[in-house]
Structures are given as structure tokens and as C-alpha cells.
Design an enzyme around this catalytic site. Structure first.
Site, PDB file in Angstrom:
ATOM      1  N   ASP A 117       0.801  -1.382   0.048  1.00 10.72           N
ATOM      2  CA  ASP A 117      -0.093   0.103  -0.002  1.00 10.72           C
ATOM      3  C   ASP A 117       0.898   1.232  -0.033  1.00 10.72           C
ATOM      4  O   ASP A 117       1.853   1.256   0.874  1.00 10.72           O
ATOM      5  CB  ASP A 117      -0.879  -0.235   1.239  1.00 10.72           C
ATOM      6  CG  ASP A 117      -1.991   1.206   1.417  1.00 10.72           C
ATOM      7  OD1 ASP A 117      -2.424   1.576   0.294  1.00 10.72           O
ATOM      8  OD2 ASP A 117      -2.313   1.267   2.561  1.00 10.72           O
ATOM      9  N   HIS A 118       0.309   2.178  -0.856  1.00  4.99           N
ATOM     10  CA  HIS A 118       1.354   3.429  -0.919  1.00  4.99           C
ATOM     11  C   HIS A 118       2.623   3.193  -0.988  1.00  4.99           C
ATOM     12  O   HIS A 118       3.571   3.765  -0.303  1.00  4.99           O
ATOM     13  CB  HIS A 118       1.041   4.335   0.102  1.00  4.99           C
ATOM     14  CG  HIS A 118      -0.466   4.970   0.139  1.00  4.99           C
ATOM     15  ND1 HIS A 118      -0.694   6.089  -0.582  1.00  4.99           N
ATOM     16  CD2 HIS A 118      -1.531   4.756   0.739  1.00  4.99           C
ATOM     17  CE1 HIS A 118      -1.855   6.364  -0.645  1.00  4.99           C
ATOM     18  NE2 HIS A 118      -2.565   5.442   0.573  1.00  4.99           N
ATOM     19  N   HIS A 143      -7.082  10.148   4.917  1.00  5.59           N
ATOM     20  CA  HIS A 143      -6.221   8.898   5.721  1.00  5.59           C
ATOM     21  C   HIS A 143      -6.539   9.373   7.104  1.00  5.59           C
ATOM     22  O   HIS A 143      -6.573  10.474   7.570  1.00  5.59           O
ATOM     23  CB  HIS A 143      -4.781   8.847   5.593  1.00  5.59           C
ATOM     24  CG  HIS A 143      -4.454   8.486   4.128  1.00  5.59           C
ATOM     25  ND1 HIS A 143      -3.734   9.053   3.078  1.00  5.59           N
ATOM     26  CD2 HIS A 143      -4.779   7.243   3.491  1.00  5.59           C
ATOM     27  CE1 HIS A 143      -3.524   8.449   2.215  1.00  5.59           C
ATOM     28  NE2 HIS A 143      -4.295   7.292   2.159  1.00  5.59           N
ATOM     29  N   HIS A 175      -9.516   5.064  -1.110  1.00  2.00           N
ATOM     30  CA  HIS A 175      -8.556   5.150   0.092  1.00  2.00           C
ATOM     31  C   HIS A 175      -9.208   5.817   1.225  1.00  2.00           C
ATOM     32  O   HIS A 175     -10.096   6.623   0.870  1.00  2.00           O
ATOM     33  CB  HIS A 175      -7.286   5.807  -0.370  1.00  2.00           C
ATOM     34  CG  HIS A 175      -6.271   4.772  -1.088  1.00  2.00           C
ATOM     35  ND1 HIS A 175      -4.983   4.606  -0.594  1.00  2.00           N
ATOM     36  CD2 HIS A 175      -6.583   4.135  -2.296  1.00  2.00           C
ATOM     37  CE1 HIS A 175      -4.473   3.653  -1.528  1.00  2.00           C
ATOM     38  NE2 HIS A 175      -5.261   3.328  -2.538  1.00  2.00           N
ATOM     39  N   GLY A 176      -8.607   5.473   2.295  1.00  2.00           N
ATOM     40  CA  GLY A 176      -9.312   6.262   3.482  1.00  2.00           C
ATOM     41  C   GLY A 176     -10.801   5.758   3.713  1.00  2.00           C
ATOM     42  O   GLY A 176     -11.485   6.901   4.187  1.00  2.00           O
TER      43      GLY A 176
END
Length: 293
Positions: A82-83, A179, A207-208
Site C-alpha cells: 500500500d502506498h 487517511h 482510500h481512506g
């Protein structure tokens, strides 16, 4: 079951108008809890680690945990970076055996984001490893991830060009999520999401996910989201379970006992989020039928 990639399960989610839950795992207990929940729900699941999590223990430690758990599972399990913060980290995850890679070039300008995303796609394509990228900036801060103020929403036409030029398998979009936990109720630009869906063919990622009301998550899925990320709420669930156990039995010195309490909280949370994601297009919860991989 062997670890799988996100390519097939996200395409199936896209065709079936549901989403796959993607959960950031921090330790062995979280890994066990997430996969146990997925098995009970008969649903594929994506396990994720961020750069700061990887820094804590290393790619091989987390991969080994997930690989062992997946080998005993009867549902598809993905190990996802992730990321990914650099080509170097993406390359390390690829070589280690991760079956899905995110490269996050969203903090760079458009052309630089295309360049680094395409370089990771070119690296992973021969082995069939899926690549996720991000266009626009998801706000908030979590781990070492700082999305800034989140004002840079994804432009639909740029998204179309980005996907065509990079060849990414999925695209994380910025539509107002952040996030970490939200201070107020998040306001998602769902019309923007619909416009992106019209011009982008690959699965879209939200996301988030932590803190977004379930009905908004489901509406996002109806408008094209195929993968929903959760991180902060898993940490909260695990910590709450441990704290509650120790508050009731403060003399406990066996980590297995209070860790089990944390696992139970994580498992309950994950089951609920899988239920939300797989019931997005119906009024009643309907369990997924996992297809043979």
C-alpha cells in the site's frame, strides 16, 4: 490456497458491482483475524502493508505471515504493498513475492507520476503482478503518509490519459476521502466518481475508508469503486480489544490472552466491512461465492 493477484478478483468485483475489502495488517494477530473473517464470509481479501509498517519489521516478515495464513485458507488472498513510496520499495516488494503493488506518485506532478507508475508497470507486467497507482491526493495523515489538505481531486480526463499511458491495473481516486479518522462527516464528490467511471475502464480504488459511513461506501461502490481500503479502524479495534481485556484482568502477563481479545475485535470489524462491500447493490446482505482461482 496460494497467494493470488488483484487482477482477477477486482475484475470480478467490477463485473459483479461489489467491492473487495483491503485491510492494513500490523502483526500476526491481525493477519489471522482478517483471514478468519474472510473465510467466514466466503470472500476474497486483500492484505496490505504501508512503507512504515514494512520499515517496522520488513517485507519478508509480513509476507511470511500472510503466505502461511493464505496457504490454510479457502478464499483468495492477496498480499499488497500500500502506498509504495518509491520505485526501489516497489521493486523490493515485487522481488520478495508480493502479489500486488501500489506505486504512489500522486505527490509529484502529472508527468512524473506517469513516469514512475509506468516504470513499475513495466517491471511487474512480465510476471502478471497487478499495479495500482493514485491520481489526485487523498487528504489526511496516517503512518508516514501525508496527503496534505486533500484539495487536489482527481480530474476525470486526466485519469483517462493516466490509465492509458501507464497501463496500471487499478486506480486510486481522490474524491474527498482522507487517511486517518475524520473530524466530521466526510463529503465525497460522488458525481466526480461517476464521471471518472465513464472514461476509465480499470477498477477504481477508494482510500481512506476508515470512518466513512457505510451507506456512502456502498454508494461509491455502485458508482464504480471495486476496492475499499481500511487501516485506522483496524488499529482501533485491536487496541480496544486489548485494552478492554487488560482493564478487566490487569494482572494478565500472557500476550496470547489479550492479543486474542484484540483479534476478536478485528475479526468482527472486518466481517462487517466485507458485508457492506458485498451488499452494495442489494437491500439484503448476500454472501459472495468465491470462484476457483
Amino acid at each position: 490456497m496460494e497467494l493470488t493477484t488483484t487482477k482477477k478478483i477486482l475484475k470480478e468485483a467490477q463485473e459483479g458491482h461489489y467491492a473487495i475489502g483491503a485491510f492494513n495488517v500490523e502483526n500476526m494477530e491481525m493477519v489471522m483475524a482478517v483471514i478468519s473473517a474472510a473465510e467466514e464470509m466466503n470472500a476474497p481479501v486483500i492484505m496490505q502493508t504501508t512503507p512504515s509498517t514494512v520499515k517496522y519489521a520488513g517485507l519478508d516478515y509480513f509476507l511470511a505471515n500472510v503466505r502461511v495464513a493464505a496457504s490454510k485458507a479457502n478464499v483468495p488472498v492477496v498480499m499488497h504493498l500500500d502506498h509504495g513510496s518509491s520505485f526501489e520499495l516497489a521493486s523490493q516488494a515485487y522481488r520478495s513475492g508480493y502479489t500486488s503493488i501500489m506505486i504512489d506518485g500522486s505527490h509529484s506532478d502529472f508527468e512524473s507520476n506517469i513516469e514512475i507508475s509506468k516504470s513499475v508497470v513495466d517491471m511487474c507486467k512480465p510476471s502478471g503482478i497487478a499495479v495500482e497507482a493514485e491520481l489526485g491526493k487523498v487528504g489526511g495523515k496516517e503512518d508516514d503518509l501525508d496527503g496534505g489538505d486533500g484539495d487536489a481531486y482527481t480530474d476525470p480526463l486526466q485519469a483517462k490519459e493516466f490509465v492509458e499511458r501507464t497501463g496500471v491495473d487499478s486506480l486510486a481516486v481522490a474524491i474527498g476521502t482522507a487517511h486517518g479518522m475524520y473530524k466530521g462527516e466526510p463529503h465525497l464528490d460522488l458525481d466526480r466518481l461517476s464521471e471518472i467511471r465513464k472514461v476509465v475502464s480499470v477498477p477504481l480504488v477508494l482510500h481512506g475508508g476508515s470512518g466513512i459511513p457505510d451507506e456512502k461506501v456502498q454508494e461509491s461502490i455502485r458508482r464504480g469503486i471495486c476496492k475499499v481500503n481500511y487501516a485506522t479502524e483496524l488499529r482501533i479495534a485491536f487496541t480496544n480489544g486489548v485494552n478492554k481485556y487488560l482493564a478487566e484482568k490487569p494482572d494478565t502477563i500472557d500476550p496470547k490472552k489479550y492479543n486474542k481479545a484484540g483479534m476478536e475485535e478485528v475479526k468482527a470489524f472486518v466481517k462487517e466491512k466485507i458485508r457492506v462491500a458485498t451488499a452494495a447493490t442489494t437491500s439484503e446482505v448476500s454472501p459472495l461465492r468465491v470462484k476457483a482461482m
